[in-house]
Design a protein around this motif. Structure first.
Motif, PDB file in Angstrom:
ATOM      1  N   VAL A  84       0.765  -1.330  -0.010  1.00  0.00           N
ATOM      2  CA  VAL A  84      -0.160   0.117  -0.020  1.00  0.00           C
ATOM      3  C   VAL A  84       0.985   1.421  -0.049  1.00  0.00           C
ATOM      4  CG1 VAL A  84      -1.904   1.101   1.212  1.00  0.00           C
ATOM      5  CG2 VAL A  84      -1.570  -1.350   1.332  1.00  0.00           C
ATOM      6  N   GLY A  85       0.616   1.963  -1.085  1.00  0.00           N
ATOM      7  CA  GLY A  85       1.493   3.320  -1.180  1.00  0.00           C
ATOM      8  C   GLY A  85       1.453   4.528  -0.086  1.00  0.00           C
ATOM      9  N   THR A  86       2.284   5.671  -0.037  1.00  0.00           N
ATOM     10  CA  THR A  86       2.321   6.643   0.781  1.00  0.00           C
ATOM     11  C   THR A  86       1.087   7.331   0.614  1.00  0.00           C
ATOM     12  OG1 THR A  86       3.567   7.754  -0.366  1.00  0.00           O
ATOM     13  CG2 THR A  86       4.651   6.416   1.160  1.00  0.00           C
ATOM     14  N   GLY A  87       0.509   7.461  -0.630  1.00  0.00           N
ATOM     15  CA  GLY A  87      -0.926   8.177  -0.910  1.00  0.00           C
ATOM     16  C   GLY A  87      -2.052   7.295  -0.862  1.00  0.00           C
ATOM     17  N   ILE A 131      -1.418   1.253  -5.131  1.00  0.00           N
ATOM     18  CA  ILE A 131      -0.163   2.249  -5.123  1.00  0.00           C
ATOM     19  C   ILE A 131      -0.325   3.302  -6.073  1.00  0.00           C
ATOM     20  CG2 ILE A 131       2.190   2.696  -5.420  1.00  0.00           C
ATOM     21  CD1 ILE A 131       2.876   0.107  -4.172  1.00  0.00           C
ATOM     22  N   THR A 132      -0.735   4.588  -5.584  1.00  0.00           N
ATOM     23  CA  THR A 132      -0.809   5.737  -6.542  1.00  0.00           C
ATOM     24  C   THR A 132       0.566   6.153  -6.951  1.00  0.00           C
ATOM     25  OG1 THR A 132      -2.756   6.234  -5.549  1.00  0.00           O
ATOM     26  CG2 THR A 132      -1.629   7.915  -6.894  1.00  0.00           C
ATOM     27  N   HIS A 178      10.115  11.751  -4.526  1.00  0.00           N
ATOM     28  CA  HIS A 178      10.011  10.426  -5.154  1.00  0.00           C
ATOM     29  C   HIS A 178       9.062   9.336  -4.406  1.00  0.00           C
ATOM     30  CE1 HIS A 178      11.159   7.264  -7.874  1.00  0.00           C
ATOM     31  NE2 HIS A 178      11.336   6.465  -6.660  1.00  0.00           N
ATOM     32  N   LEU A 179       9.244   9.520  -2.976  1.00  0.00           N
ATOM     33  CA  LEU A 179       8.222   8.616  -2.074  1.00  0.00           C
ATOM     34  C   LEU A 179       6.873   9.126  -1.739  1.00  0.00           C
ATOM     35  CD1 LEU A 179      11.179   7.290   0.151  1.00  0.00           C
ATOM     36  CD2 LEU A 179      10.152   6.154  -2.212  1.00  0.00           C
ATOM     37  N   ARG A 180       6.641  10.576  -1.427  1.00  0.00           N
ATOM     38  CA  ARG A 180       5.779  11.053  -1.149  1.00  0.00           C
ATOM     39  C   ARG A 180       5.006  12.244  -1.982  1.00  0.00           C
ATOM     40  NH1 ARG A 180       3.797  10.051   4.412  1.00  0.00           N
ATOM     41  NH2 ARG A 180       5.036   8.288   5.135  1.00  0.00           N
ATOM     42  N   GLY A 181       5.551  12.619  -3.063  1.00  0.00           N
ATOM     43  CA  GLY A 181       5.012  13.511  -3.801  1.00  0.00           C
ATOM     44  C   GLY A 181       5.517  14.932  -3.585  1.00  0.00           C
ATOM     45  N   ASN A 182       4.513  15.638  -4.476  1.00  0.00           N
ATOM     46  CA  ASN A 182       4.708  17.230  -4.543  1.00  0.00           C
ATOM     47  C   ASN A 182       3.992  17.624  -2.909  1.00  0.00           C
ATOM     48  OD1 ASN A 182       6.746  17.660  -6.414  1.00  0.00           O
ATOM     49  ND2 ASN A 182       4.942  17.651  -7.964  1.00  0.00           N
ATOM     50  N   GLN A 183       4.304  19.213  -2.794  1.00  0.00           N
ATOM     51  CA  GLN A 183       3.778  19.480  -1.557  1.00  0.00           C
ATOM     52  C   GLN A 183       2.124  19.853  -1.737  1.00  0.00           C
ATOM     53  OE1 GLN A 183       5.544  22.695   1.041  1.00  0.00           O
ATOM     54  NE2 GLN A 183       3.659  23.834   0.839  1.00  0.00           N
TER      55      GLN A 183
END
Length: 451
Positions: free
Chosen positions: A99-102, A123-124, A165-170
């Motif tokens: 399961v991804g961070t998003g 995973i997004t 790379h792991l958590r995306g943009n702000q």
């Protein structure tokens, strides 16, 4: 349908990851799952992993392997799941889902699908989700303290860092949403809220078109919480307006966690942080004049590729000159998806270790002296633990953030999760030692001098 399975969560990684763990727990409890802290009796173990640097990955892998050997059904969430995705399913037959961070907010659906016999990959690719005050949450910190996420992800691209790379943009939450959650936490008896994101000084930039940290602090000043602490304040974002908000908001602790990483402009340029290069000294002086009582914490990386002895000397002198209260030192960890991985002039492990030790040794007497200056003061301490054997209480004053700084060891009586007055009697490099100030005793003593 039979009994719902019981689920344990094994948590690794940072306080941002901890909030994801707390939301997953909250969602599972709300959906009627039994949540057990004991992994041995649970049907499923969710491992919320960290993938920030090599050492963190090794710890995550160790945990996964131990659970696999105990024949546990494992759900892998967090940064390592986002990082390695299917690879984890291939290498760990015991893993029933990644399961991804998003995607952690889909945890109930993931468990339901696994129960139907599916191996789930949820995973997004570019995470965009952020939980808000309506997302269930089950806190795992001591009762007096809670983390409050103001934004997720990061728009900077520092050469050593894999976080975007792991958590995306702000992506920031609105001021209203954050204040609403702060009020919920206050009503639960929380005494200290720690605001976190990757770069808290950039808070709001993505939704309001400009940073709104000063406005956020002033809004939180109206919430009935004694302490509000900020983590990860870029010195460049500590504008006159933000400094004024810290000064004018009575519950905002003057505690600045400045992730400086280095002092030498050439290394900062190589780290892709050029905006910071020329202004370190100036900004440090300005901060000290504006907030003379501020506690200053920073982190440095030693052994970045191309760091010469001269660059390192610059860092030693900078640390000596600015006398931070707390300094964390990391040795450079080459991460494959980052530009620094392929830079020439990589530093040997021996040199890195030596530089790490030298910088820590330089800092120790400074930290010691800063702590010594607390002796004789009466300070507010949030009581967090009681040592059942000795009856000694353990807490923190405003000087110390949980897990990264020292603690205050206290003799006397107080309830857990309350803020009390403590007279500081002694100090060492990391911790303070003191005695509860009993107001009754003070009162009777002052009376006897009058009578």
């Amino acid at each position: 349908m039979g009994e719902k399975p019981t689920i344990a969560i094994s948590h690794l990684g940072c306080e941002k990851n901890r909030i994801d763990t707390e939301h997953m727990l909250g969602l599972l409890v709300e959906a009627g799952y039994g949540v057990d802290s004991n992994e041995e009796v649970a049907d499923y173990v969710i491992v919320n992993t960290c993938s920030f640097i090599e050492a963190a990955r090794q710890e995550s892998v160790r945990t996964l392997v131990e659970l696999a050997e105990a024949n546990k059904k494992i759900v892998i969430t967090g940064c390592m799941a986002q990082h390695f995705q299917e690879k984890l399913l291939e290498e760990l037959p015991e893993a029933v889902a990644v399961v991804g961070t998003g995607d952690y907010h889909k945890i109930v659906d993931v468990i339901e699908r696994v129960e139907q016999g599916e191996r789930v990959k949820e995973i997004t690719a570019e995470p965009t989700y952020i939980a808000d005050e309506t997302t269930p949450r089950y806190r795992t910190t001591t009762e007096g303290v809670a983390y409050l996420r103001v934004a997720e992800g990061c728009d900077y691209r520092c050469a050593f860092c894999i976080i975007p790379h792991l958590r995306g943009n702000q992506r920031s939450r609105t001021i209203e949403s954050i204040v609403a959650e702060a009020q919920q936490l206050a009503s639960q008896g929380v005494k200290e809220i720690i605001l976190i994101s990757q770069i808290t000084t950039n808070y709001g930039l993505d939704i309001y078109g400009k940073p709104k940290l000063a406005e956020l602090l002033r809004a939180l000043g109206k919430v009935d919480i004694p302490w509000i602490r900020m983590h990860y304040a870029y010195p460049t974002g500590l504008t006159a307006d933000v400094i004024a908000a810290i000064q004018e908001t009575p519950n905002c602790l003057p505690y600045l966690d400045l992730p400086l990483q280095h002092s030498h402009p050439e290394i900062l340029r190589a780290m892709n942080r050029p905006w910071q290069g020329q202004i370190n000294d100036g900004i440090m002086e300005r901060l000290k004049i504006a907030l003379p009582s501020a506690v200053l914490r920073t982190t440095f990386i030693v052994g970045f590729p191309g760091e010469t002895q001269e660059h390192f000397q610059h860092l030693l002198e900078f640390t000596q000159r600015h006398r931070f209260d707390h300094v964390g030192v990391f040795t450079f960890s080459p991460e494959e998806e980052t530009p620094a991985y392929n830079l020439p002039n990589q530093i040997s492990a021996e040199v890195m270790a030596a530089r790490h030790d030298q910088l820590m040794e330089l800092q120790q007497p400074i930290s010691f002296q800063k702590n010594q200056q607390e002796i004789g003061k009466v300070v507010d301490v949030l009581i967090e633990q009681e040592n059942p054997g000795s009856g000694e209480l353990i807490g923190r004053s405003g000087r110390f953030s949980p897990d990264v700084d020292g603690q205050v060891y206290v003799k006397g009586e107080a309830r857990l999760g309350t803020i009390i007055k403590v007279a500081i009697q002694s100090a060492d490099v990391y911790d303070l030692y003191g005695q509860v100030v009993n107001s009754d005793r003070l009162f009777s003593r002052s009376l006897s001098t009058v009578v």
